[in-house]
Scaffold this motif. Sequence first.
Motif, PDB file in Angstrom:
ATOM      1  N   GLY A   1      -6.895 -27.401  22.411  1.00 39.81           N
ATOM      2  CA  GLY A   1      -6.912 -27.893  23.790  1.00 39.81           C
ATOM      3  C   GLY A   1      -8.121 -27.392  24.553  1.00 39.81           C
ATOM      4  O   GLY A   1      -8.768 -28.147  25.291  1.00 39.81           O
TER       5      GLY A   1
ATOM      6  N   ARG B   1     -15.502 -31.919  29.397  1.00 41.43           N
ATOM      7  CA  ARG B   1     -16.187 -31.423  30.592  1.00 41.43           C
ATOM      8  C   ARG B   1     -17.700 -31.520  30.439  1.00 41.43           C
ATOM      9  O   ARG B   1     -18.417 -31.842  31.376  1.00 41.43           O
TER      10      ARG B   1
ATOM     11  N   TYR C   1     -11.098 -29.733  26.007  1.00 43.57           N
ATOM     12  CA  TYR C   1     -11.429 -29.659  27.432  1.00 43.57           C
ATOM     13  C   TYR C   1     -12.915 -29.385  27.637  1.00 43.57           C
ATOM     14  O   TYR C   1     -13.562 -30.004  28.474  1.00 43.57           O
TER      15      TYR C   1
END
Length: 67
Positions: free
Chosen positions: A22, A30, A26
């Motif tokens: 995760g 990003r 992310y």
Amino acid sequence: MRQHMLNGWLVVALVALVCLLGITAYMEVRRDLPRVACARDLKAIGKKAAQPENCSTTCCGSAIPSA
């Protein structure tokens, strides 16, 4: 008793793996988000008040292949 401890460690390892995946996902999203937003809508990203650089200098100056 030994099987119970091994099952506990397996659960801990699976939770740690999911957390790491995760976090990695992310960070990748990003990092890639400004390029995608710039390619999608130049005007919307140019309206951000706190944007330190111009969109054309950060991501739109390079050749972005269209999908």
